[in-house]
Design a protein around this motif. Sequence first.
Motif, short mmCIF file in Angstrom:
data_model
loop_
_atom_site.label_atom_id
_atom_site.label_comp_id
_atom_site.label_asym_id
_atom_site.label_seq_id
_atom_site.Cartn_x
_atom_site.Cartn_y
_atom_site.Cartn_z
N THR A 23 0.83 -1.21 0.00
CA THR A 23 0.00 0.00 0.00
C THR A 23 0.86 1.25 0.00
O THR A 23 0.65 2.17 -0.81
CB THR A 23 -0.95 0.01 1.22
OG1 THR A 23 -1.81 -1.13 1.13
CG2 THR A 23 -1.78 1.28 1.27
N GLU A 27 1.19 3.95 -3.04
CA GLU A 27 0.80 5.34 -2.85
C GLU A 27 1.99 6.30 -2.94
O GLU A 27 1.85 7.49 -2.70
CB GLU A 27 0.08 5.50 -1.50
CG GLU A 27 -1.23 4.74 -1.48
CD GLU A 27 -1.92 4.75 -0.11
OE1 GLU A 27 -1.36 5.31 0.88
OE2 GLU A 27 -3.03 4.19 -0.02
N ARG A 72 -0.57 7.33 7.58
CA ARG A 72 -1.11 6.20 6.83
C ARG A 72 -0.90 4.89 7.57
O ARG A 72 -1.80 4.03 7.60
CB ARG A 72 -0.46 6.15 5.45
CG ARG A 72 -1.17 5.23 4.50
CD ARG A 72 -2.57 5.76 4.17
NE ARG A 72 -3.14 4.99 3.09
CZ ARG A 72 -4.28 4.31 3.19
NH1 ARG A 72 -5.01 4.37 4.29
NH2 ARG A 72 -4.73 3.62 2.17
#
Length: 106
Positions: A23, A27, A72
Amino acid sequence: MSDVVAGLVTGPDREQLVRLGRTLVGERLIACLNVVDRVTSVYRWQGEVCEEAEALGILKTTAARSDAVERRIRELHPYDVPEILFISVTAGSAPYVDWVSEQVSD
C-alpha cells in the motif's frame, strides 16, 4: 547528505507488513519496505511485561513524507500504538539515496 530517512515498524506477522508495504509503495509514500520475519519483542504494555513474536519492517522514504507515512500507517495498522520510528540517513550509496528520493512523490 539527503532528505532520506529509514523507518522501523513492527507488526503481528509478515503478511500484514507485506500488505502495508504494498500500500505505501503503491501510494508513493515509501520507496520500499524490507520485512524481517519472526523477531521477538519484549516490552511493557499496560503494566505487564510481554514477549511476542512479530515481524519487523524497515522502510525507506524522505523526511518530507515521514508525517504522511506515519498517518497512513496509523490508519492501516492493527495495533493501538504501532512502533513507527524514523532514523536520519547521514551517509549511504548515492545512487540508492537518489533512487529512494525518485520513488517517493512529495
